[in-house]
Design a protein around this motif. Structure first.
Motif, PDB file in Angstrom:
ATOM      1  N   ALA A 245       0.844  -1.198   0.000  1.00  0.00           N
ATOM      2  CA  ALA A 245       0.000   0.000   0.000  1.00  0.00           C
ATOM      3  C   ALA A 245       0.875   1.242   0.000  1.00  0.00           C
ATOM      4  CB  ALA A 245      -0.930  -0.007   1.209  1.00  0.00           C
ATOM      5  N   LEU A 246       1.977   1.195   0.771  1.00  0.00           N
ATOM      6  CA  LEU A 246       2.900   2.331   0.785  1.00  0.00           C
ATOM      7  C   LEU A 246       3.543   2.518  -0.584  1.00  0.00           C
ATOM      8  CD1 LEU A 246       4.637   1.955   4.254  1.00  0.00           C
ATOM      9  CD2 LEU A 246       2.930   3.611   3.550  1.00  0.00           C
ATOM     10  N   VAL A 247       3.923   1.401  -1.206  1.00  0.00           N
ATOM     11  CA  VAL A 247       4.472   1.486  -2.565  1.00  0.00           C
ATOM     12  C   VAL A 247       3.452   2.148  -3.485  1.00  0.00           C
ATOM     13  CG1 VAL A 247       5.213   0.145  -4.557  1.00  0.00           C
ATOM     14  CG2 VAL A 247       6.025  -0.469  -2.297  1.00  0.00           C
TER      15      VAL A 247
ATOM     16  N   VAL B 101      -6.337  -2.750  -2.398  1.00  0.00           N
ATOM     17  CA  VAL B 101      -6.219  -4.143  -1.947  1.00  0.00           C
ATOM     18  C   VAL B 101      -5.338  -4.235  -0.710  1.00  0.00           C
ATOM     19  CG1 VAL B 101      -5.386  -6.426  -2.576  1.00  0.00           C
ATOM     20  CG2 VAL B 101      -6.659  -5.080  -4.225  1.00  0.00           C
ATOM     21  N   GLY B 102      -4.198  -3.543  -0.749  1.00  0.00           N
ATOM     22  CA  GLY B 102      -3.245  -3.657   0.349  1.00  0.00           C
ATOM     23  C   GLY B 102      -3.821  -3.209   1.676  1.00  0.00           C
ATOM     24  N   MET B 103      -4.473  -2.054   1.673  1.00  0.00           N
ATOM     25  CA  MET B 103      -5.003  -1.554   2.941  1.00  0.00           C
ATOM     26  C   MET B 103      -6.151  -2.396   3.448  1.00  0.00           C
ATOM     27  SD  MET B 103      -5.009   2.535   2.866  1.00  0.00           S
ATOM     28  CE  MET B 103      -5.740   2.806   4.482  1.00  0.00           C
ATOM     29  N   ALA B 104      -6.992  -2.865   2.546  1.00  0.00           N
ATOM     30  CA  ALA B 104      -8.152  -3.632   2.994  1.00  0.00           C
ATOM     31  C   ALA B 104      -7.721  -4.963   3.579  1.00  0.00           C
ATOM     32  CB  ALA B 104      -9.119  -3.836   1.833  1.00  0.00           C
ATOM     33  N   GLN B 105      -6.609  -5.499   3.074  1.00  0.00           N
ATOM     34  CA  GLN B 105      -6.219  -6.827   3.535  1.00  0.00           C
ATOM     35  C   GLN B 105      -5.281  -6.787   4.720  1.00  0.00           C
ATOM     36  OE1 GLN B 105      -4.707  -9.051   0.245  1.00  0.00           O
ATOM     37  NE2 GLN B 105      -6.725  -9.316  -0.665  1.00  0.00           N
ATOM     38  N   HIS B 106      -4.808  -5.590   5.078  1.00  0.00           N
ATOM     39  CA  HIS B 106      -3.919  -5.485   6.210  1.00  0.00           C
ATOM     40  C   HIS B 106      -4.686  -5.839   7.485  1.00  0.00           C
ATOM     41  CE1 HIS B 106      -0.828  -4.146   8.827  1.00  0.00           C
ATOM     42  NE2 HIS B 106      -1.550  -3.161   9.315  1.00  0.00           N
ATOM     43  N   LEU B 107      -4.148  -6.758   8.276  1.00  0.00           N
ATOM     44  CA  LEU B 107      -4.755  -7.198   9.540  1.00  0.00           C
ATOM     45  C   LEU B 107      -6.027  -8.021   9.345  1.00  0.00           C
ATOM     46  CD1 LEU B 107      -4.493  -4.164  11.996  1.00  0.00           C
ATOM     47  CD2 LEU B 107      -3.012  -6.165  11.806  1.00  0.00           C
ATOM     48  N   ARG B 108      -6.471  -8.134   8.108  1.00  0.00           N
ATOM     49  CA  ARG B 108      -7.657  -8.947   7.869  1.00  0.00           C
ATOM     50  C   ARG B 108      -7.290 -10.068   6.938  1.00  0.00           C
ATOM     51  NH1 ARG B 108     -12.278  -5.261   5.777  1.00  0.00           N
ATOM     52  NH2 ARG B 108     -10.929  -3.476   6.061  1.00  0.00           N
ATOM     53  N   GLN B 109      -8.235 -10.963   6.724  1.00  0.00           N
ATOM     54  CA  GLN B 109      -7.948 -12.049   5.789  1.00  0.00           C
ATOM     55  C   GLN B 109      -8.005 -11.512   4.360  1.00  0.00           C
ATOM     56  OE1 GLN B 109     -10.812 -11.406   7.316  1.00  0.00           O
ATOM     57  NE2 GLN B 109     -12.396 -12.901   6.807  1.00  0.00           N
ATOM     58  N   THR B 110      -7.657 -12.341   3.414  1.00  0.00           N
ATOM     59  CA  THR B 110      -7.788 -11.977   2.016  1.00  0.00           C
ATOM     60  C   THR B 110      -9.217 -11.535   1.753  1.00  0.00           C
ATOM     61  OG1 THR B 110      -6.189 -13.678   1.550  1.00  0.00           O
ATOM     62  CG2 THR B 110      -7.407 -12.815  -0.307  1.00  0.00           C
TER      63      THR B 110
ATOM     64  N   ALA C  63     -12.190  -7.829  -6.434  1.00  0.00           N
ATOM     65  CA  ALA C  63     -13.158  -7.770  -7.530  1.00  0.00           C
ATOM     66  C   ALA C  63     -13.283  -6.346  -8.055  1.00  0.00           C
ATOM     67  CB  ALA C  63     -14.513  -8.278  -7.056  1.00  0.00           C
ATOM     68  N   LEU C  64     -13.286  -5.371  -7.125  1.00  0.00           N
ATOM     69  CA  LEU C  64     -13.389  -3.976  -7.553  1.00  0.00           C
ATOM     70  C   LEU C  64     -12.193  -3.599  -8.417  1.00  0.00           C
ATOM     71  CD1 LEU C  64     -14.558  -2.162  -4.289  1.00  0.00           C
ATOM     72  CD2 LEU C  64     -15.930  -3.281  -6.026  1.00  0.00           C
ATOM     73  N   VAL C  65     -11.001  -4.043  -7.995  1.00  0.00           N
ATOM     74  CA  VAL C  65      -9.809  -3.700  -8.761  1.00  0.00           C
ATOM     75  C   VAL C  65      -9.841  -4.367 -10.133  1.00  0.00           C
ATOM     76  CG1 VAL C  65      -7.321  -4.032  -8.855  1.00  0.00           C
ATOM     77  CG2 VAL C  65      -8.370  -3.170  -6.791  1.00  0.00           C
ATOM     78  N   LEU C  66     -10.378  -5.572 -10.191  1.00  0.00           N
ATOM     79  CA  LEU C  66     -10.503  -6.236 -11.487  1.00  0.00           C
ATOM     80  C   LEU C  66     -11.365  -5.386 -12.422  1.00  0.00           C
ATOM     81  CD1 LEU C  66      -9.450  -8.731 -12.739  1.00  0.00           C
ATOM     82  CD2 LEU C  66     -11.434  -9.985 -11.965  1.00  0.00           C
ATOM     83  N   THR C  67     -12.495  -4.898 -11.879  1.00  0.00           N
ATOM     84  CA  THR C  67     -13.320  -3.972 -12.650  1.00  0.00           C
ATOM     85  C   THR C  67     -12.513  -2.743 -13.042  1.00  0.00           C
ATOM     86  OG1 THR C  67     -15.217  -4.705 -11.369  1.00  0.00           O
ATOM     87  CG2 THR C  67     -15.480  -2.690 -12.616  1.00  0.00           C
TER      88      THR C  67
ATOM     89  N   LEU D  80      -9.424   6.790  -5.388  1.00  0.00           N
ATOM     90  CA  LEU D  80      -8.482   6.754  -4.264  1.00  0.00           C
ATOM     91  C   LEU D  80      -9.231   6.994  -2.952  1.00  0.00           C
ATOM     92  CD1 LEU D  80      -5.622   6.631  -3.144  1.00  0.00           C
ATOM     93  CD2 LEU D  80      -5.380   9.045  -3.642  1.00  0.00           C
ATOM     94  N   GLY D  81     -10.107   7.989  -2.967  1.00  0.00           N
ATOM     95  CA  GLY D  81     -10.892   8.261  -1.770  1.00  0.00           C
ATOM     96  C   GLY D  81     -11.760   7.086  -1.382  1.00  0.00           C
ATOM     97  N   VAL D  82     -12.374   6.464  -2.380  1.00  0.00           N
ATOM     98  CA  VAL D  82     -13.233   5.311  -2.094  1.00  0.00           C
ATOM     99  C   VAL D  82     -12.404   4.174  -1.492  1.00  0.00           C
ATOM    100  CG1 VAL D  82     -14.682   3.543  -3.146  1.00  0.00           C
ATOM    101  CG2 VAL D  82     -14.932   5.906  -3.843  1.00  0.00           C
ATOM    102  N   ALA D  83     -11.196   3.975  -2.040  1.00  0.00           N
ATOM    103  CA  ALA D  83     -10.336   2.916  -1.510  1.00  0.00           C
ATOM    104  C   ALA D  83     -10.020   3.171  -0.040  1.00  0.00           C
ATOM    105  CB  ALA D  83      -9.044   2.840  -2.326  1.00  0.00           C
TER     106      ALA D  83
END
Lengths: 95, 324, 111, 491
Positions: free
Chosen positions: C8-10, C47-56, C62-66, D173-176
């Motif tokens: 996420a930092l990258v 993806v990185g932030m959402a998965q940090h400390l949580r499971q995959t 799916a959103l990123v795929l879109t 970005l904001g939504v993420a």
């Protein structure tokens, strides 16, 4: 999700292999930067593709994910297209 | 060990991006960009997102790269015709403040994002649990396919519309008098290569589509591979884009038509929009996905092939040059 | 620090780099590169932030795929318009005389 | 049967028809589709008026997992205005596109996709769904701008596309960030969970910047005039009336519906400040233009500034003043949509009639083509905010709110803005009523098709009529309250 069976030491082994390949990839990055001709750069990118396939296969062992083999397969098949585009468009009859 | 690998990968990715941005030579930027796509695919693998790795490998490293190469070739080919046309010229030397301001804003953006990532609150809602809970009712086993084609299928429907609009715009842009591409003779080596490579590509595309219902894969990845195969055929000199116009239109829209029809016709049974009957949800999703794969492949290919050929007719140029 | 947070930092770094490029480069093709890389940075953060400390988490994936599919069509569209523009004007940047329609502007009906 | 999905299915189906069957008379078919669409909208309007806001779970999946569509008072009002303006523009386009054969072929599919995406945005209750909707709007709108594919429109379209894509990335970005912080994309759920912290602020900043770019608010306005000024007349009307409003709508919803608690007063005042800058800058630039379409386009830049005044007036003030500002702002959206579409349509007729885009070329046309000029004038009345007109009511509500909450500086901005508007509108009239030119027989014009003149006049008439019927939408607009009372009922 399907997994491959692997020993604990094997994980680190495959990861080390992947890391090694990644280092060669960074070296390839330098070649892309240096060039000097467009063909050098394109060949380095092709090397990238091949190394990428290797890394993916090593990672599929290390992370025990079968799906990564599919990714490697796709990469192996599609990496050639950029080369074909390069040959046809940059070195084609127009230049 | 894990961390060392990830750190190296992240740094390589950043270096690659910097390489794209600071290459004076446009072609070098394009090759760097292709490498960037490949590294990004590896990053997705490390983020436990093989679906995204698949998509990135097919789209980022494959299709987008070809599009970019094509565009750069177009620029250099045209450049030969335009004597003295500005090629890769970024204009006069900028003022000092116009150097400092971008650096300043980029640093601000980075610091703000750093803070946002660092001091993030813990999410009170956990969607992954909900997804896992509802997965049995969705008709597929792979959670991402379930999200894309069932839980949030409306997004996907609109997304196909986005793709379709892009193609419509591309069609509208096409000059009325399209001339046959110069020098499109069949190369024997390419011909042989495509005979060996395109069939496995198609097989892999279909396999990825089929795999999507229980493991990473699905319509987008399959469609991207299909598109790549078609692009390959075009590059090799097969004139597949010369399909009948109406046939092509139907092919482009087929996925969307099927999706919209299924989405609407379920309402006859009194269900809300886009609700698949649970007993046939899996079959319906697979059917829609198969049609989508076909259409997405055709659309992405079409976006590539609608581009004007590298050596464009220069008739419209005369007036422009007189003006300058 | 987990791998998710690191990437996420990258992603944040990519966004900053791309934003800088977008400000200083006027070349239309380079700005397309900047968009793509900026978008990739956003995807990494998502993806990185959402998965940090949580499971995959399959939802952001799916959103990123879109997002990736939308991004590739945006890239293709921008390239198409750019190439058509280039064919007509031989310019790789949008300059001031394209900015306003200018005094010389008359509608050119197409044939 | 619930009507909400049909508002999406109808335009999408018609888009497919006009794309796949170009041999059919797609223009008249489009008009038929607009009738069906308007009927569905009217029924939904009625139902919301009677039963209050409706929520619709797509795919039968409840909110955080699935996507919910929301039809409240504001939504149905915007749906109605969209259907209305789109119908008139379609009617106008039937005549206008006769002289643009090539453009006509792709105008209709894009028109329908644009309509579907706008409806989708008005109805959306999900952050990511809004992103896809925004991209659909962008692609369709850019496509419509570059239909004529000449050098100027391509440059304008590129500039538009680049800025819109930048805006989308900011929004995404904001939504993420919001998703990572709260784990949900549903706007109603987010409204309950959101709290002021670093991540939220950065996310909202990123979203706001992205949407400001897309709404063409000063200083991000520069892409708008060439795009709106260079496009075909019905396209300009649709873009200025509806498309820029879609991103403003999201911004307003996000700040005033979802993030009302985390909106710092300083941010709201900042929004007001750039709004004021937009009003003055757009006004002055409009005054300087010598092309009529560019004048109208810069007028859009100025009028969009008024929308930004909603934030300082509605945030952190007493509930009644806040409600007045909210109603005034939304009424301004409607009034400006009607007036500006009328203006672009009438200007399109004028340009077609005199064969030039220059304001000077309009010299002495007041006696030759009075109907279109009259429509232009009526629309101008509403833009200036003279009574009786929708524009007057909107500005009156905002003035009341500003006076009531003691924010006198916005009163000054509102009044000066109207003065500036009057100046550039009268600039056109001074030329067209030039007695010398009339006497010397200048301003000989081609006959304009009756349908074109009539469409512009119709919309301009509605912009005025909104001054009398303002109670109807205003009553529905107070529905953020209904929304929240529903929320309590469901808990």
């Amino acid at each position: 999700m399907q997994t491959l069976n692997a020993m604990p030491w094997a994980t680190n082994f495959w990861l080390a292999i992947a890391g090694l390949l990644l280092v060669t990839l960074v070296a390839g990055l330098w070649r892309i930067w240096r060039g000097p001709t467009a063909t050098d750069r394109m060949l380095a990118a092709q090397l990238f593709g091949t190394t990428g396939v290797g890394i993916l296969l090593a990672l599929s062992q290390a992370m025990q994910q079968v799906a990564l083999i599919d990714v490697a397969l796709v990469l192996a098949l599609l990496a050639v297209i950029a080369m074909v585009a390069f040959v046809k468009r940059m070195q084609g009859p127009s230049s | 060990m894990n961390l060392a690998f990830d750190v190296l990968l992240g740094i390589a990715l950043l270096l690659c991006a910097a390489g794209v941005f600071y290459s004076r030579d446009l072609f070098r930027a394009v090759v760097m960009f292709i490498a960037f796509g490949l590294l990004l695919a590896l990053v997705w693998v490390r983020l436990d997102a093989p679906d995204l790795a698949l998509a990135e490998a097919a789209i980022g490293a494959g299709l987008t790269g070809v599009l970019m190469i094509d565009a750069v070739a177009h620029l250099s080919a045209k450049n030969a015709h335009h004597q003295g046309a500005q090629f890769d010229q970024t204009g006069a030397r900028p003022q000092l403040w116009s150097r400092i301001l971008p650096v300043f804003s980029a640093v601000i953006i980075f610091i703000l994002l750093l803070g946002a990532i660092w001091w993030r609150p813990d999410a009170p809602v956990s969607l992954p649990d909900l997804v896992a809970e509802s997965l049995p009712e969705s008709g597929v086993e792979h959670p991402i396919t379930a999200v894309l084609l069932n839980f949030r299928s409306y997004d996907t429907l609109l997304e196909i519309a986005v793709l379709l609009v892009a193609v419509v715009v591309a069609m509208a842009l096409k000059p009325d008098t399209s001339e046959p591409e110069a020098g499109n003779s069949k190369d024997p080596i390419l011909h042989g290569l495509s005979a060996r490579l395109v069939p496995p590509m198609l097989v892999v595309g279909v396999y990825i589509l089929w795999a999507g219902s229980y493991m990473p894969g699905g319509a987008f990845q399959g469609g991207a591979i299909l598109a790549a195969a078609l692009v390959f055929l075009k590059l090799a000199g097969f004139g597949i884009e010369r399909l009948a116009d109406s046939l092509l239109r139907i092919g482009l829209a087929l996925g969307f038509i099927v999706f919209l029809t299924v989405a609407t016709s379920v309402m006859i049974g009194g269900r809300p929009f886009l609700t698949y009957p649970e007993s046939v949800a899996g079959e319906l999703i697979f059917f829609i996905e198969a049609m989508l794969t076909f259409s997405i492949g055709l659309i992405l290919f079409s976006l590539f092939s609608q581009a004007p050929p590298p050596v464009a007719p220069t008739s419209s140029l005369q007036g422009e040059q007189d003006e300058r | 620090m987990s791998a998710n947070l690191w990437f996420a930092l990258v992603g944040a770094g990519l966004i900053a780099l791309a934003a800088f490029t977008f400000f200083v480069q006027t070349h239309l093709l380079r700005r397309i590169f900047a968009f793509n890389i900026m978008g990739s940075g956003v995807f990494l953060i998502m993806v990185g932030m959402a998965q940090h400390l949580r499971q995959t988490d399959p939802v952001p994936q799916a959103l990123v795929l879109t997002g990736i599919v939308v991004a590739v069509s945006a890239t293709a569209l921008a390239l198409l318009i750019f190439r058509r523009f280039y064919a007509l004007s031989a310019a790789v940047t949008l300059t001031q005389d394209n900015d306003t329609l200018g005094d010389s502007y008359e509608q050119e009906p197409r044939q | 049967m619930n009507l909400i999905p049909f508002l999406l299915v109808i335009p999408l189906a018609w888009a497919l028809i006009s794309l796949l069957l170009p041999r059919l008379p797609i223009g008249p078919i489009a008009l038929l589709g607009m009738l069906v669409q308007s009927l569905a909208t009217a029924l939904l309007w009625r139902s919301v008026q009677l039963h209050g806001a409706e929520r619709y779970a797509i795919g039968d999946w409840m909110a955080p997992l699935g996507i919910t569509l929301v039809a409240d008072g504001l939504t149905v009002t915007l749906l109605a205005i969209t259907a209305l303006i789109a119908m008139v523009c379609a009617f106008y386009a039937l005549f206008y596109l006769r002289s643009h054969r090539h453009e006509a072929r792709y105008f209709w599919p894009l028109f329908w996709f644009l309509l579907a995406s706008l409806n989708g945005i008005w109805l959306a209750g999900d952050l990511f769904n809004l992103y896809v909707g925004l991209e659909l709007v962008t692609f369709a709108a850019v496509g419509m701008v570059i239909l004529s594919a000449n050098r100027q429109t391509l440059a304008a379209g590129l500039r538009y596309l680049y800025m819109a894509l930048l805006g989308s990335i900011g929004y995404l970005l904001g939504v993420a960030l919001l998703y990572s912080a709260y784990g949900t994309l549903d706007m109603r759920q987010l409204a309950e969970l959101i709290e002021p912290n670093w991540t939220t602020h950065v996310a909202m900043l990123s979203i706001s910047l992205g949407l400001l770019v897309k709404t063409a608010i000063f200083p991000f306005h520069f892409w708008l005039p060439p795009a709106h000024g260079g496009a075909l007349a019905p396209v300009s009307a649709l873009l200025s009336a509806l498309v820029v409003k879609s991103s403003f709508y999201i911004l307003a919803r996000l700040w005033l519906d979802v993030g009302a608690d985390v909106l710092p007063v300083i941010t709201a005042q900042g929004f007001g400040l750039i709004g004021a800058c937009a009003i003055f800058y757009g006004g002055f630039k409009a005054l300087q233009q010598d092309e009529i379409k560019m004048l109208v386009a810069y007028s859009t830049v100025a009028q969009l500034g008024y929308l930004m005044l909603v934030f300082p007036l509605a945030a952190g003030t007493a509930p009644e003043h806040s409600m007045l500002a909210w109603q005034g702002g939304m009424l301004h959206v409607l009034a400006h949509a009607l007036a500006k579409s009328a203006m672009f349509l009438s200007v399109g007729t004028l340009v077609l009639a005199v064969g030039s885009k220059k304001i000077d070329a309009l010299a002495g046309i007041s006696t030759r083509i009075p109907l279109s000029l009259f429509a232009f004038g009526l629309a101008g009345v509403s833009l200036m905010g003279l009574p009786p007109s929708g524009g007057f009511n909107a500005k009156w509500l905002m003035l009341q709110s500003a006076i009531g909450s003691g924010q006198w500086h916005w009163v000054v901005v509102l009044s000066l803005g109207s003065l500036l508007t009057a100046t550039y509108i009268f600039k056109v009239f001074r030329v067209s009523f030039d007695q010398q030119a009339i006497d010397s027989g200048k301003g000989l014009v081609k006959r304009a098709p009756w349908g074109m003149e009539l469409s512009a006049l119709f919309l301009a008439g509605l912009a005025i009529a909104l001054g009398f019927a303002a109670a109807l939408p205003v009553e529905l607009l107070s529905l953020p309250e209904v929304e929240s009372s529903l929320m309590e009922a469901s808990q």
